[in-house]
Structure formats: C-alpha cells, structure tokens
Design a protein around this motif. Structure first.
Motif, mmCIF file in Angstrom:
data_model
loop_
_atom_site.group_PDB
_atom_site.id
_atom_site.type_symbol
_atom_site.label_atom_id
_atom_site.label_comp_id
_atom_site.label_asym_id
_atom_site.label_seq_id
_atom_site.Cartn_x
_atom_site.Cartn_y
_atom_site.Cartn_z
ATOM 1 N N THR A 132 0.812 -1.214 0.000
ATOM 2 C CA THR A 132 0.000 0.000 0.000
ATOM 3 C C THR A 132 0.845 1.264 0.000
ATOM 4 O O THR A 132 0.323 2.361 -0.235
ATOM 5 N N PHE A 133 2.142 1.147 0.285
ATOM 6 C CA PHE A 133 3.031 2.301 0.258
ATOM 7 C C PHE A 133 3.619 2.550 -1.131
ATOM 8 O O PHE A 133 4.319 3.535 -1.329
ATOM 9 N N GLN A 134 3.376 1.644 -2.068
ATOM 10 C CA GLN A 134 3.970 1.793 -3.388
ATOM 11 C C GLN A 134 3.312 2.942 -4.142
ATOM 12 O O GLN A 134 2.184 3.331 -3.867
ATOM 13 N N ARG A 135 4.048 3.463 -5.121
ATOM 14 C CA ARG A 135 3.540 4.583 -5.915
ATOM 15 C C ARG A 135 2.527 4.051 -6.941
ATOM 16 O O ARG A 135 2.877 3.676 -8.043
ATOM 17 N N SER A 136 1.301 4.010 -6.529
ATOM 18 C CA SER A 136 0.237 3.527 -7.398
ATOM 19 C C SER A 136 -1.001 4.375 -7.141
ATOM 20 O O SER A 136 -1.234 4.835 -6.019
ATOM 21 N N ALA A 190 4.895 -4.221 -16.407
ATOM 22 C CA ALA A 190 3.626 -3.612 -16.019
ATOM 23 C C ALA A 190 3.812 -2.406 -15.123
ATOM 24 O O ALA A 190 2.831 -1.757 -14.764
ATOM 25 N N GLY A 191 5.041 -2.102 -14.740
ATOM 26 C CA GLY A 191 5.299 -0.950 -13.886
ATOM 27 C C GLY A 191 6.033 -1.356 -12.629
ATOM 28 O O GLY A 191 6.089 -2.540 -12.265
ATOM 29 N N PRO A 192 6.606 -0.379 -11.919
ATOM 30 C CA PRO A 192 7.396 -0.697 -10.724
ATOM 31 C C PRO A 192 6.577 -1.309 -9.600
ATOM 32 O O PRO A 192 7.092 -2.140 -8.859
ATOM 33 N N THR A 193 5.307 -0.915 -9.455
ATOM 34 C CA THR A 193 4.502 -1.490 -8.369
ATOM 35 C C THR A 193 4.323 -2.990 -8.558
ATOM 36 O O THR A 193 4.522 -3.778 -7.624
ATOM 37 N N GLY A 194 3.947 -3.402 -9.774
ATOM 38 C CA GLY A 194 3.811 -4.832 -10.045
ATOM 39 C C GLY A 194 5.125 -5.567 -9.899
ATOM 40 O O GLY A 194 5.172 -6.695 -9.380
ATOM 41 N N GLY A 195 6.223 -4.955 -10.353
ATOM 42 C CA GLY A 195 7.529 -5.596 -10.232
ATOM 43 C C GLY A 195 7.948 -5.785 -8.794
ATOM 44 O O GLY A 195 8.484 -6.841 -8.415
ATOM 45 N N ILE A 196 7.701 -4.777 -7.955
ATOM 46 C CA ILE A 196 8.095 -4.878 -6.545
ATOM 47 C C ILE A 196 7.267 -5.927 -5.823
ATOM 48 O O ILE A 196 7.798 -6.732 -5.047
ATOM 49 N N MET A 205 10.382 3.980 5.803
ATOM 50 C CA MET A 205 10.788 3.299 4.582
ATOM 51 C C MET A 205 11.092 4.277 3.448
ATOM 52 O O MET A 205 11.902 3.969 2.568
ATOM 53 N N ARG A 206 10.502 5.452 3.444
ATOM 54 C CA ARG A 206 10.755 6.406 2.366
ATOM 55 C C ARG A 206 12.020 7.217 2.587
ATOM 56 O O ARG A 206 12.411 7.984 1.713
ATOM 57 N N THR A 207 12.648 7.091 3.752
ATOM 58 C CA THR A 207 13.864 7.861 4.009
ATOM 59 C C THR A 207 15.094 7.235 3.369
ATOM 60 O O THR A 207 16.110 7.908 3.215
#
Length: 715
Positions: free
Chosen positions: A64-68, A117-123, A472-474
């Motif tokens: 839920t923290f991913q850029r989506s 499909a994008g970084p969110t799917g890859g992560i 986590m974003r730091t």
C-alpha cells in the motif's frame, strides 16, 4: 565513467538517508493490522502459523506504500492473494528440490517480466518470490501448507479492511499529484517574470494526468475538486509562456512588460491558493491584490495582439481553476467526467491516451500483453528477468550447499536487490548488506540481553514493522535494517534460535548481493548505447507535435485538437524517457558510444526549443471560423516526414538535413509575395523558429553548434 567511480557513486546512493515527510497514522494502521494477524495466529494456530501469516500482513501493508493510483485496499488484497498462491505452490514442491528449483526459476522469471507492467507490479512480484523462499520452510504437510496460505491471505484481507474502516486522508495521493501540478505552474509563472524563456518540467503534469485515470469504483467516489482542474492546468501552461515570451510582442522592458510581470505574479498567487485548497480539501483563499490585478481594465489599454489574447485567456482559465478547486467545476469538464464515468475501458493497450483505469480483471490481458512485448532480443526487462532467474537459482544452490542452513537468505537478498537498472541494483545491494548488518546486530543484542519468549518476540517484530512503515521512504538502508530485525524476531517467535539467523544471514546476504552485482556486469542492459535511439524518439515525437500544431492553421474549420493533444503527450513521454536514460547513462561504467556529453546537451536544448515554439503556436490555435493558411499544410507534412527521417538518421549515427522543411518555408514565402492564400505573420514567424531549432539540433549533433547565450534557454 570508470567502474571504480561507478561503484562509489552507487554505494553512496544506496546508503543515502533523506529527510522525508513521515506518515505516522498510516504506519500505525499497518502495524496494528500486523499485530491483529499475529495475535489471531498465536491464539488459534500457534507461533509457526502466526509467523507465516505475519509475512502476508507485512507484505500487504508494504504494497500500500507503493507509488500507485489504485485504491490501497486493492493493493493489499492483490499482495496477500498473490503471496498466498506463491507460497502454497512452493509448499507443494518444497520437499522435492529439483521440482522446487524449477518452480522457483519460473516464478522468478515471471516476476522479472512483471516489471513491464510498472514498478509497483515488479516490486510486489519480487517480494512474493523473496517471502516464498522463507515461508515454504515453515509447514511440514499439505494440510498445514493450506492453513499457512489461508492465513497469509487473511493478513492481506485484514490490512485491506483496516484501510476501508480507518481511512487516512482519502484521495491523498491524487490530491498531492494535482496540487503539485498547480504549484509547479505557479512557480513557473513567477520564474517567467524574471526569465521569459525559463524551462518548465512537465513531470508534475504527467503525474497529475496519471493520477486522474480512475476505475469505475473510483469515478463514483472522486471528490468534485479533483475533476477538471488538471485539464485547466494543462491549458494554462502555454498561455503563461506565450504571455511572457518577448517574441510574442511584449518588449523586454517598459510599461507592457511591467503589466505582464504583474499578471504572472497574480497567476502564481491564484495557482498556489488553488493548490493549497485541493491538497487539504479547504476553500480557496485568494489574495485581494492578485484578484485586483487580474480584474483591472488597464490590461486592455497596455497590451494588444497575441499578448492581449493571452492575458484574456489567462483570466478565464484562472477563473476555471478557482471554480474547480472549490468543487464546482466547469460545464465542459463536468460533461467530460460524466462521459468517462459511464463508458467502458476500451483503450487498455499500454500507452494508450486515456484517463480510464481498467479494473483488475480487465488489467490482466493488459499486463500479459506488456510482458509478451518484452520477449524480444535487446529488451532490458527480458534481460532483467533472465538475470534474476539465474541468480536466484544459483544463490539457492549455493545456500543449500553451505553448512549454514537457511540457505534462502542468498536468493532472497538477490531478488530484493535486483532491478532492471544498473544504479539501483548496485546501490540496493550495498544498502541491503549495510542494513542487514545493522538490523541483525541490534536484534541480536536485544535477544541476548532480554531472552524474549513468543509474545515479547512478536511485540518486537511489530515494533520493527512500525519503524519500517514509518521510515521506509527515508532510504533503502533504513528500511532494510528494520526488515532484518523484524525477520530475526519473527523467526525467533516461530522457534528459530537467534544463533541460527545472524551470522548466516549476513554471510548469505553478502553472497546474494555479490551475485546480483556480478550478474549485471556479466549480462548488462546498459542505457548508454541506447541514447541515440532515445534522442531519435524525442525528435520524432517533437516533429509530430509541431506538425500537428502547424496543421491546425491550414484548415481550422476541419481540424479537431485531439491529434495535437495526443502528440503533446507523446513528446512529453519521449522527453522524460530521454532525460531518465541520460541520467542513468551518466552513472554507468560504459564508454561513450557515439554521443558525447556536449552533443547530448546541445541536442536536448534544441529539441526543447522545438517543443517550446510548438507550444507557443498551440497557445494561439485558431477557432473554426479563422482564415485558413494553406501553406501551413505543406509545412506540417514536411515537418512530419523530415523528423521521422531525421530520427532514423540519428539512430544510424548520421546528421539530419532539413532541406524539405526549408523548401516548404520558401514556398510559403513565395505564396505570400504573390498574395496567394491566407497570410499570418505570427504563424510564419513561428515556422521560422521551428526550422532554426531543427538546424540547431543538427549542429549540436555534429559538434558545430555555437555556445548558448545566457538567456537562450528553452522549455
């Protein structure tokens, strides 16, 4: 850049810690969900199942923290469900090493392709593989495997339910994206006061457009203030540039220029007010002085021609911004949004210019097509998938052959560190090792000192997860330290002694990181050799955009603006792709191949100028009843053909020639001298500037361009 310098730069980037805005309420919500899942697991199934379910809840919260721009509950459910499927299949084959290794290679290869499909799917896909390597070691029967998989899914459901029941700043990501776009235009307006040719970064507008794409569920619930403002913001940007540019008629100094500066300052104030209102959901609070400047009748007596039209258009657009920020919206935008809310998502092909986001079921064929499109020689995504699959297999075999036990640490470290891009792979490998040492060391000190049992270990694990969500974003190194301590406490809760997870984890993490770094050196996907291709793509997109704009002047009554909008989006994508590739190439240990740094700077300046001139022409597109300019049609076709041919020549290491464009302009001048057809000095002047930008591009590519003047910057 040499290998030594590249390694230093990537190590520094991986260990960098940044100051970021923290989101404590969201972090607490994720930690509470994790605690609930662990508590249920301990109460009904015991510590082993609780540890397995905790991985599902932990990963669901991270998703839920991913850029989506998708709803956060959906991300949590997708993460929990996909992890449950992955781990159950791993459970079924875990007792047969060859079969499990084959499944692991296939699953990892598909996870690598998921980056298409994008970084969110890859992560999410990469995290599933990493966690599967750990969780498959916990159960000892098929029945237990099903229970573990069900509890992992339960963890995702709990996190999704908490997001629905306790929302934190609904539509916050979309609000921020739209507010950032308006704030970027406000800053642009203020900078234009002092530098009429200053550059504008279109990335905030691109993010706002991406955030505006909604699913049917979102379309029914979107706040009114998020409807329409982005479209108005898109139209304001060329008007601001047109008002400030001296080539449009306003002298560099004098009363006219002072009035333009006042209008730009007022526009910046209004846009900032609208951005604040949208970001926080508050009413718009306008500066009285800004309103007075925009409403004063003096503007009409000082400005004339294109500047006067731009000033009038700016006032109307700013009024629309205020209305939409207040939630009223314009009639045009409301009609557009209503139509989008009910029509089906036919335009689901990757890269299609639409603002409808497909549902998850409709997204499946889109993702499959995107992955299949990467199954071609030279694809960076395919190379990444091959690299990560081989490294995970080799790391797993090395791990099980060493006398440490828990050999999954090496492949887990590799799959979490590896990315399709060189800098991130190397930086994350260094950060993962550093974070692992710190996290394991701190967790070991606590375990040796406190000797916690099952419940205290669970509490420590939840606290580590809370710190992970909060920080986590730091920086990746900070998040990895928290994750390392979390895993130590969680496995300790499940019965693993700390001595079984410390030294081996550090050593095997080092092995996994080294394998990841070696694999990229042995089978790279460098961006440097593709720079000319990226530059050619930008040239072609810019030429198509300029041609579409010029073509509008040929037959205004028979033209719509859809092709201009489509071409503008394409040139933005091409420009950002070039800039990202150039930034990536600067950190690669690869010798320059056909494009020097000076040539890259000169050519991107020329293409930016080409796009800027086209944007100024777009700001004054004629209405349907305007006088046609027949010569513009030939110029538009010449621009389109010449830039397509020029893009091919750039890729083939040749310097483009613009004879066809010059001939079209000569023919235009000849028609003007004979009085044949309509004439428009404004359009003819812009056409000449387009040719100058193309010629400057060729000189820059050839290394013969003149040094840029201090004020000669382009957008």
């Amino acid at each position: 850049m040499s290998w030594l310098r590249a390694l230093k730069e990537t190590a520094r980037s991986g260990l960098t810690i940044e100051r970021r805005r923290l989101e404590p309420l969201i972090a607490i919500r994720g930690a509470v969900g994790l605690a609930l899942v662990i508590g249920v697991g301990l109460a009904f199934f015991g510590p082993v199942v609780a540890a397995s379910s905790a991985f599902g809840a932990f990963q669901a919260a991270i998703a839920t923290f991913q850029r989506s721009w998708r709803p956060r509950p959906v991300l949590a459910l997708v993460s929990g469900a996909s992890l449950a499927v992955s781990t159950f299949l791993g459970y079924l084959t875990g007792s047969h090493t060859p079969l499990f290794l084959a499944l692991l290679v296939l699953w990892t290869f598909l996870a690598g392709l998921a980056w298409a499909a994008g970084p969110t799917g890859g992560i999410i896909a990469s995290s599933n593989v990493a966690i599967m390597l750990v969780t498959v070691t916990l159960p000892n029967s098929v029945a237990n495997s099903a229970v573990h998989a069900a509890m992992i899914l339960f963890g995702g459901v709990v996190q999704a339910a908490l997001i629905v029941l306790f929302p934190v700043r609904r539509w916050g990501a979309q609000r921020d994206a739209l507010a950032d776009a308006l704030a970027a235009e406000a800053d642009y307006a203020r900078r234009l006061r002092h530098d009429p040719l200053c550059a504008f970064d279109p990335v905030p507008l691109m993010k706002a457009r991406s955030a505006a794409a909604v699913t049917p569920w979102q379309a029914r619930r979107r706040p009114p203030e998020l409807r329409g403002s982005r479209g108005v913001a898109e139209r304001i940007r060329p008007v601001l540039a047109s008002l400030a540019d001296p080539a449009m008629g306003v002298p560099a100094e004098g009363r006219e220029r002072d009035r333009v500066r006042e209008l730009l300052a007022a526009a910046g104030s209004v846009l900032d007010s609208a951005a604040r209102a949208i970001r926080h959901g508050d009413p718009v609070k306008l500066s009285p002085s800004a309103v007075a400047v925009l409403k004063t009748p003096d503007t009409g007596s000082l400005l004339a021609g294109p500047p006067r039209r731009a000033a009038d258009r700016l006032g109307a657009l700013l009024s629309d911004v205020i209305e939409t920020a207040e939630g009223a919206g314009t009639k045009e935008e409301d009609a557009e949004e209503a139509a989008e809310a009910i029509k089906a998502a036919e335009e689901e092909a990757p890269g299609a210019p639409h603002r409808r986001r497909p549902t998850l079921l409709r997204l499946v064929p889109v993702v499959v097509r995107a992955m299949r499109a990467e199954l071609r020689p030279g694809s960076p995504i395919l190379r990444h998938a091959v690299r990560v699959a081989v490294v995970v297999a080799v790391g797993y075999l090395i791990g099980v052959s060493l006398p440490f036990g828990h050999g999954y640490w090496a492949p887990m470290a590799a799959v979490m560190a590896m990315r399709p891009e060189f800098t991130q792979t190397y930086g994350r490998s260094v950060a993962r090792l550093g974070g692992t040492i710190v996290g394991v060391t701190l967790a070991t000190v606590i375990v040796r000192t406190a000797h916690p049992g099952v419940t205290p270990s669970a509490v420590f694990a939840v606290l580590c997860a809370l710190l992970m969500y909060l920080l986590m974003r730091t920086g990746y190194v900070v998040g990895q330290a928290c994750v390392s301590a979390y895993v130590v406490f969680l496995l300790g809760m499940a019965g693993e002694a700390w001595s079984q997870t410390v030294h081996e984890r550090v050593v095997l993490t080092l092995v996994g990181g080294l394998l990841a770094m070696i694999s990229y050196a042995a089978y790279p996907a460098w961006e440097t050799p593709r720079l000319r291709g990226r530059l050619g793509d930008w040239l072609k997109a810019d030429g198509r955009y300029a041609a579409a704009v010029v073509d509008q002047y040929a037959e205004p009554a028979e033209r719509g603006h859809d092709d201009v909008r489509s071409a503008l989006l394409d040139t933005r994508e091409a420009r950002v792709a070039w800039q990202e590739a150039l930034a990536t190439a600067q950190h690669e240990p690869v010798r320059n191949r056909g494009l020097s740094r000076a040539a890259a700077d000169d050519t991107q300046h020329a293409l930016a100028q080409l796009g800027r001139v086209a944007m100024l022409l777009e700001a004054h597109l004629p209405c349907g009843g305007a006088t046609p300019v027949p010569a513009a049609a030939r110029l538009a076709e010449a621009l389109r053909r010449a830039t397509e041919r020029g893009a091919k020549e750039v890729r083939e290491r040749r310097v483009p020639d613009w004879a066809e464009v010059r001939e079209a302009l000569d023919a235009w001048d000849a028609r003007q001298r004979t009085g044949e057809g309509g004439t428009d000095p404004f359009v003819r002047n812009g056409a000449g500037l387009l040719l100058e930008a193309l010629e400057e591009f060729s000189r820059g590519l050839d290394g013969t361009s003149k040094p840029a003047r201090p004020g000669d910057r382009a957008d």
